[in-house]
Design an enzyme around this catalytic site. Structure first.
Site, PDB file in Angstrom:
ATOM      1  N   HIS A 141      35.032  47.626  38.778  1.00  0.00           N
ATOM      2  CA  HIS A 141      35.632  46.758  37.847  1.00  0.00           C
ATOM      3  C   HIS A 141      36.595  45.986  38.337  1.00  0.00           C
ATOM      4  O   HIS A 141      36.580  44.710  38.122  1.00  0.00           O
ATOM      5  CB  HIS A 141      36.154  47.474  36.626  1.00  0.00           C
ATOM      6  CG  HIS A 141      36.739  46.735  35.401  1.00  0.00           C
ATOM      7  ND1 HIS A 141      36.100  46.347  34.489  1.00  0.00           N
ATOM      8  CD2 HIS A 141      37.755  45.961  35.427  1.00  0.00           C
ATOM      9  CE1 HIS A 141      36.856  45.541  33.466  1.00  0.00           C
ATOM     10  NE2 HIS A 141      38.008  45.289  34.150  1.00  0.00           N
ATOM     11  N   GLU A 142      37.853  46.374  38.831  1.00  0.00           N
ATOM     12  CA  GLU A 142      38.807  45.485  39.395  1.00  0.00           C
ATOM     13  C   GLU A 142      38.359  44.723  40.229  1.00  0.00           C
ATOM     14  O   GLU A 142      39.012  43.423  40.689  1.00  0.00           O
ATOM     15  CB  GLU A 142      40.025  46.321  39.641  1.00  0.00           C
ATOM     16  CG  GLU A 142      40.593  47.053  38.454  1.00  0.00           C
ATOM     17  CD  GLU A 142      40.943  46.116  37.464  1.00  0.00           C
ATOM     18  OE1 GLU A 142      41.342  44.918  37.601  1.00  0.00           O
ATOM     19  OE2 GLU A 142      41.145  46.625  36.271  1.00  0.00           O
ATOM     20  N   HIS A 148      37.128  41.275  39.139  1.00  0.00           N
ATOM     21  CA  HIS A 148      38.158  40.343  38.934  1.00  0.00           C
ATOM     22  C   HIS A 148      38.432  39.717  40.305  1.00  0.00           C
ATOM     23  O   HIS A 148      38.646  38.451  40.502  1.00  0.00           O
ATOM     24  CB  HIS A 148      39.544  40.993  38.346  1.00  0.00           C
ATOM     25  CG  HIS A 148      39.411  41.412  36.883  1.00  0.00           C
ATOM     26  ND1 HIS A 148      38.888  40.385  36.114  1.00  0.00           N
ATOM     27  CD2 HIS A 148      39.569  42.696  36.320  1.00  0.00           C
ATOM     28  CE1 HIS A 148      39.225  41.151  34.915  1.00  0.00           C
ATOM     29  NE2 HIS A 148      39.338  42.290  34.997  1.00  0.00           N
ATOM     30  N   HIS A 172      35.985  37.243  41.351  1.00  0.00           N
ATOM     31  CA  HIS A 172      36.176  35.938  40.472  1.00  0.00           C
ATOM     32  C   HIS A 172      37.343  35.288  41.267  1.00  0.00           C
ATOM     33  O   HIS A 172      37.260  33.948  41.118  1.00  0.00           O
ATOM     34  CB  HIS A 172      36.814  36.463  39.067  1.00  0.00           C
ATOM     35  CG  HIS A 172      36.437  35.379  38.030  1.00  0.00           C
ATOM     36  ND1 HIS A 172      36.659  35.680  36.539  1.00  0.00           N
ATOM     37  CD2 HIS A 172      35.845  34.053  38.066  1.00  0.00           C
ATOM     38  CE1 HIS A 172      36.169  34.581  36.190  1.00  0.00           C
ATOM     39  NE2 HIS A 172      35.869  33.637  36.869  1.00  0.00           N
TER      40      HIS A 172
END
Length: 683
Positions: free
Chosen positions: A472-473, A476, A479
């Site tokens: 998940h991290e 980021h 991104h």
């Protein structure tokens, strides 16, 4: 006190000459922070004054682009300092944070409430220059104008004076909430003197608890530290019900001890001030003010979406509770501290999955290199090289250079995976340097997690939830790394708050994608791969517990909205009573299913950026679930799919409307049905 000559040596005063402008952590000392903040603010105010008093008519270049270029020293010190305040704080750093946060709030107001600046920006908007700009520059001009309006540039002098006071007090209170919570979380860690009480806990976890105790001067004891959410991972495996209760009560009472670290009155005052600030802008409450500038647009839209989920989620939670009570029998009544333990028993009995037995297959280094990095290499063509020659801000933080599919340098990724007393709970991504063509910079991004650090020489074995968090991290991080914009305002994750979790949630899908999972899920000592049958049962088992998971999340979301829909002038004298009433009114007051975060430790909304925005996770999950379906329909882990996702969405940052980016990627508006199926909420 700064030593003579230190000002000239302050590493924040010049652009770093390290690769990708990585901050020179080997040179940075705590004494550098305050002088850098002071000079950074002074320099930016001088730059802004020059813009505001420019005798030439306003143009995009001499006004908006000039504002984008301003404040570079302040940006550099802020990025480093606030990462340290979250990931490696000590008393001196906390003291500096308490001093500088109100000053930064006042500094921001000094810029955004400057009527001369606002007049120049308004002249550009009204004068038609936007028609001659490229799409991103036009959007930036509109963004600046909106930011100035929402910051109070159009208010009367009297209103602006009150706004400044409110903003300064809010900044100080938010810092106080963060620091009190960190202190109380460390203080309420559970100390165990008899190792027999730790029955069920994995051997490496027992060893780590003993090591933590030694670090605290408690030789011979065992210390179980607390993570940020209400539910603590150790409750799954501990067989001692009394110890489970101690841990649960310690967790849900953080910040509510009526002592110097009590956060409840701080939270209530924050909510009151936010409501007052909303009223200055003509809004009925803080939630309305916030959501006006989100993809959701209105609290009513959020409540409408939550209303489609809550009844089914609560019904599922009640059904799960009944099943857990059957597993317990007549010995005692199910309580919150029993849920995770017996839920795991039911999962194991139903799906033959033992969470503890999976951990040896999830060794951190394999998960990182052969899981997280491998998926990124397959999907986007990336490669990673650890740069042991580059120093990060803490010995546990590791620096990796990231190379694009053509071999060119893309940026730096820093992984700081282990928990420590100086780090706040949870997991998050930050940026030290943001990509921008205007500034000529490439990204330097950080992932912070809170995995228990094993003793020296032993492997770090993860729970499946921790594996999911790592993916998940890193979503980021991608991104930020893939940002391809001209202006720093739009770089990377600078998108609507209720959109920012979407790309990271999509990246979770690769944790269980068969070719990725088989590449990293290998027993750390025997080399044996995780049995494919176990993998399938793991996937099948994910629907179990969704009633609990969805309900605890919705309870926190609805609590967030309750705090931020109070009317201006409301003073909450009893925050715990307010919390209980809000949960009951929302229909999520289940004694055995506490909110994921209660008021006293709800850092996301009282010291983070999620006020009236915790709904963002499930709002983004609608987009995520629909996107996962797209990947499956189009062949999954393929470069063509990754390139499309990167080109149309990940690379655009805030340079395009978030929902327009989604439509460009997906070809249509999002549909909620995939989320309902995923969470077991479909009819």
């Amino acid at each position: 006190m700064q030593t003579p000559g230190a000002e000239a040596q302050n590493p924040f005063f010049a652009v770093s000459d390290l690769p990708y402008q990585l901050p020179p952590f080997a040179l940075i000392e705590t004494a550098h922070y305050l002088p850098a903040f002071e000079r950074g603010m002074a320099d930016q105010l001088a730059e802004v004054e020059a813009i505001a008093t420019n005798a030439e008519p306003a143009t995009f270049e001499n006004t908006v682009a000039a504002l984008e270029r301003s404040g570079q020293i302040l940006q550099r010190v802020s990025a480093v300092f606030f990462n340290q305040a979250s990931s490696d704080a000590d008393a001196e750093v906390q003291e500096i944070q308490g001093e500088v946060s109100p000053k930064l709030a006042a500094h921001s107001d000094a810029i955004h409430l400057d009527k001369r600046l606002f007049a120049r920006i308004s002249a550009l908007v009204e004068g038609g220059e936007a028609d001659s700009l490229d799409a991103e520059s036009r959007r930036l001009l509109e963004r600046y104008h909106l930011d100035f309006v929402r910051a109070g540039a159009g208010l009367t002098d009297e209103q602006q004076d009150r706004l400044r006071a409110v903003n300064e007090e809010l900044s100080a209170l938010q810092t106080a909430f963060q620091n009190k919570l960190l202190t109380d979380t460390n203080a309420t860690a559970v100390v165990v003197d008899d190792v027999a009480e730790l029955d069920g806990l994995a051997a490496d976890a027992v060893t780590a608890a003993a090591a933590t105790a030694r670090e605290r001067g408690l030789d011979g004891s065992y210390v179980l530290t607390l993570g940020l959410p209400s539910g603590q991972p150790v409750l799954t495996s501990l067989t001692n019900r009394g110890l489970r209760e101690r841990i649960h009560r310690a967790s849900v009472s953080r910040g509510a001890h009526c002592d110097d670290n009590d956060t409840l009155q701080t939270a209530a005052r924050i909510a009151t001030l936010r409501a007052e600030r909303a009223a200055l802008f003509g809004h009925p409450d803080h939630a309305t003010y916030v959501l006006e500038d989100r993809t959701a647009k209105t609290p009513a839209a959020v409540h409408d979406m939550l209303g489609k989920l809550t009844p089914a989620a609560v019904a599922n939670a009640h059904a799960e509770a009944a099943r857990l009570q059957e597993a317990i029998g007549d010995e005692f009544e199910l309580q919150a501290w029993d849920w995770a333990h017996y839920s795991d028993k039911v999962r194991r009995a139903t799906y033959s999955i033992d969470a503890a037995e999976l951990r040896p297959y999830f060794e951190l280094e394999r998960v990182l290199r052969d899981g997280v990095f491998y998926a990124a290499s397959q999907l986007y063509g990336l490669s990673f090289t650890e740069r042991e020659d580059l120093v990060a801000y803490h010995p546990d933080a590791r620096v990796f250079e990231v190379f694009d599919h053509d071999g060119s340098g893309l940026g730096l990724f820093i992984g700081d995976f282990f928990t420590r007393d100086s780090k706040r709970g949870g997991a998050w991504m930050n940026s030290f340097v943001e990509q921008s063509f205007l500034m000529g910079t490439k990204p330097v991004v950080i992932n912070n997690l809170n995995i228990v650090k094993p003793p020296a020489g032993e492997p770090a074995l993860l729970t499946f939830d921790e594996v999911n968090t790592m993916f998940h991290e890193f979503g980021h991080a991608l991104h930020g790394l893939f940002s391809n914009v001209a202006h720093p305002t739009f770089s990377g994750t600078s998108v609507y708050r209720d959109f920012v979790e979407f790309p990271s949630q999509v990246n979770e899908m690769w944790a269980v994608w068969p070719s990725v999972l088989e590449n990293y899920a290998v027993h750390h000592s025997t080399g044996e791969p995780l049995d494919p049958g176990v993998v399938q049962r793991l996937l099948d088992s994910q629907i179990w517990g969704e009633g609990f998971a969805t309900t605890e999340y919705l309870a926190a979301t609805l609590l967030d909205l309750a705090w931020h829909e109070i009317a201006p002038g409301t003073v909450v004298d009893d925050p715990l009573a307010f919390e209980a009433a809000a949960l009951a009114q929302a229909g999520v007051a289940l004694e055995a299913v506490p909110p994921r975060y209660r008021t006293s430790y709800f850092a996301h909304i009282f010291s983070g950026g999620y006020s009236a925005g915790y709904y963002s996770y499930i709002w983004s999950e609608v987009l995520d679930a629909d996107t996962v379906e797209w990947f499956k329909e189009n062949g999954g882990l393929l470069r063509a799919n990754g390139d499309h996702f990167r080109r149309e969405l990940l690379s655009r940052g805030g340079s395009i409307d978030s929902m327009e980016a989604f439509r460009n990627f997906r070809g249509r508006d999002p549909q909620i049905e995939p989320l309902l199926v995923r969470r077991g909420l479909a009819q």
